[in-house]
Design an enzyme around this catalytic site. Structure first.
Site, PDB file in Angstrom:
ATOM      1  N   ARG A   1     -10.571   1.081   8.259  1.00  0.00           N
ATOM      2  CA  ARG A   1     -10.146  -0.288   8.558  1.00  0.00           C
ATOM      3  C   ARG A   1     -11.274  -1.103   9.160  1.00  0.00           C
ATOM      4  O   ARG A   1     -11.102  -2.282   9.430  1.00  0.00           O
ATOM      5  CB  ARG A   1      -9.016  -0.238   9.577  1.00  0.00           C
TER       6      ARG A   1
ATOM      7  N   ARG B   1       9.982  -1.748  11.708  1.00  0.00           N
ATOM      8  CA  ARG B   1       8.927  -1.287  12.604  1.00  0.00           C
ATOM      9  C   ARG B   1       8.681  -2.311  13.700  1.00  0.00           C
ATOM     10  O   ARG B   1       8.675  -3.511  13.435  1.00  0.00           O
ATOM     11  CB  ARG B   1       7.619  -1.095  11.810  1.00  0.00           C
TER      12      ARG B   1
ATOM     13  N   ARG C   1      10.961  -5.796   5.215  1.00  0.00           N
ATOM     14  CA  ARG C   1      10.552  -4.375   5.141  1.00  0.00           C
ATOM     15  C   ARG C   1      11.373  -3.531   6.121  1.00  0.00           C
ATOM     16  O   ARG C   1      11.540  -3.883   7.279  1.00  0.00           O
ATOM     17  CB  ARG C   1       9.069  -4.224   5.452  1.00  0.00           C
TER      18      ARG C   1
ATOM     19  N   LYS D   1       0.830  -1.223   0.000  1.00  0.00           N
ATOM     20  CA  LYS D   1       0.000   0.000   0.000  1.00  0.00           C
ATOM     21  C   LYS D   1       0.859   1.266   0.000  1.00  0.00           C
ATOM     22  O   LYS D   1       0.583   2.197  -0.728  1.00  0.00           O
ATOM     23  CB  LYS D   1      -0.923   0.050   1.230  1.00  0.00           C
TER      24      LYS D   1
ATOM     25  N   ARG E   1      -1.848  -8.248  13.413  1.00  0.00           N
ATOM     26  CA  ARG E   1      -2.349  -7.298  12.413  1.00  0.00           C
ATOM     27  C   ARG E   1      -3.028  -8.017  11.249  1.00  0.00           C
ATOM     28  O   ARG E   1      -4.046  -7.563  10.726  1.00  0.00           O
ATOM     29  CB  ARG E   1      -1.204  -6.418  11.900  1.00  0.00           C
TER      30      ARG E   1
HETATM   31  P1  AMP Z   1      -0.264   1.057   9.155  1.00  0.00           P
HETATM   32  O1  AMP Z   1       0.974   1.848   8.936  1.00  0.00           O
HETATM   33  O2  AMP Z   1      -1.414   1.495   8.274  1.00  0.00           O
HETATM   34  O3  AMP Z   1      -0.032  -0.418   9.108  1.00  0.00           O
HETATM   35  O4  AMP Z   1      -0.753   1.390  10.661  1.00  0.00           O
HETATM   36  C1  AMP Z   1       0.054   1.107  11.767  1.00  0.00           C
HETATM   37  C2  AMP Z   1      -0.791   1.022  13.022  1.00  0.00           C
HETATM   38  O5  AMP Z   1      -1.454   2.286  13.249  1.00  0.00           O
HETATM   39  C3  AMP Z   1      -1.930   0.002  12.975  1.00  0.00           C
HETATM   40  O6  AMP Z   1      -1.483  -1.309  13.291  1.00  0.00           O
HETATM   41  C4  AMP Z   1      -2.864   0.571  14.033  1.00  0.00           C
HETATM   42  O7  AMP Z   1      -2.378   0.304  15.334  1.00  0.00           O
HETATM   43  C5  AMP Z   1      -2.760   2.062  13.784  1.00  0.00           C
HETATM   44  N1  AMP Z   1      -3.745   2.492  12.773  1.00  0.00           N
HETATM   45  C6  AMP Z   1      -3.487   2.982  11.536  1.00  0.00           C
HETATM   46  N2  AMP Z   1      -4.633   3.257  10.869  1.00  0.00           N
HETATM   47  C7  AMP Z   1      -5.646   2.932  11.712  1.00  0.00           C
HETATM   48  C8  AMP Z   1      -7.062   2.944  11.609  1.00  0.00           C
HETATM   49  N3  AMP Z   1      -7.686   3.335  10.476  1.00  0.00           N
HETATM   50  N4  AMP Z   1      -7.788   2.538  12.692  1.00  0.00           N
HETATM   51  C9  AMP Z   1      -7.179   2.138  13.822  1.00  0.00           C
HETATM   52  N5  AMP Z   1      -5.851   2.053  13.972  1.00  0.00           N
HETATM   53  C10 AMP Z   1      -5.077   2.448  12.940  1.00  0.00           C
END
Ligand code: AMP
Length: 224
Positions: free
Chosen positions: A94, A166, A133, A19, A177
């Protein structure tokens, strides 16, 4: 780029489906704003803001930040002027609840979604991808030690910061996740299919092939 209609899109896909990489390519090509809730949370954590403090325990455990926090963050972001040409939402919505909230945010702004792109990949491939990653916590750039290496080992091409893995890419958090995605986010595929705006792409093709398919699709959408 002047257009008579905004290009408002969501990029859906499990963690590590590409993404971030595709978002960057799409936003450059179509001159739209990249809105990544994950990046916004990580920036808040590294700047030690109140939002960062609130979100950090959830993020480290690989859990979703509560909707009350996340929805407010997106609402504020979408109200800024720079989204007039369009935006790409990466990591939001999400959950079905967040998708419903997005509908009402957009309708209060007198706009709507143009399309939802869904990157499709199976869990085994994603688990193998994630171990390679590396990200830049300063500017949000993402690299793969397999197929998108930085020019200098471990250093960000954009801002020269040191790259890291990360915390939530480590195996235990990553599995949480992935499960969360299947349970809470995957239903959005059906949600947007029913609205007739979903476009699915095989995320296991090369970066260029995935991008070409998305680009052709979005150009057709803009011509409609
Ligand atoms: P990402 O970089 O999109 O994988 O997001 C990293 C982390 O941020 C996720 O595992 C969640 O803990 C939090 N997060 C990001 N976007 C959301 C969302 N739309 N709703 C809830 N938590 C989020």
């Amino acid at each position: 780029m002047n257009r008579n209609k905004a290009l408002n899109i969501i990029l859906l896909g499990p963690p590590a489906s590409g993404k971030g990489t595709q978002s960057e390519l799409i936003c450059n090509e179509f001159d739209i704003v990249h809105i990544s809730t994950g990046d916004m949370f990580r920036a808040a954590i590294s700047n030690k803001t109140e939002l960062g403090l609130e979100a950090s325990s959830y993020i480290q455990a690989g859990k979703l930040v509560p909707d009350s926090v996340t929805n407010g963050l997106v609402k504020e972001r979408l109200a800024l002027d720079d989204v007039k040409n369009g935006f790409l939402l990466d990591g939001f919505p999400r959950t079905v609840n967040q998708a419903d909230e997005l509908e009402s945010i957009l309708s209060s702004l007198n706009t709507s979604l143009t399309a939802v792109i869904s990157l499709v990949a199976d869990d085994d491939e994603l688990i193998s991808r994630i171990s390679s990653r590396r990200v830049c916590l300063k500017c949000g750039a993402s690299y793969s030690l397999k197929n998108k290496k930085p020019k200098v080992d471990n250093i960000c091409d954009n801002c020269s910061s040191t790259l890291v893995q990360r915390e939530d890419d480590k195996e235990e958090s990553f599995k949480v996740r992935l499960e969360d995605y299947q349970k809470k986010t995957f239903p959005l595929v059906e949600y947007y299919k029913k609205k007739g705006i979903l476009y699915e792409v095989n995320a296991l093709l090369s970066i260029d092939e995935v991008f070409d398919q998305i680009k052709d699709f979005l150009k057709r959408k803009l011509d409609e």
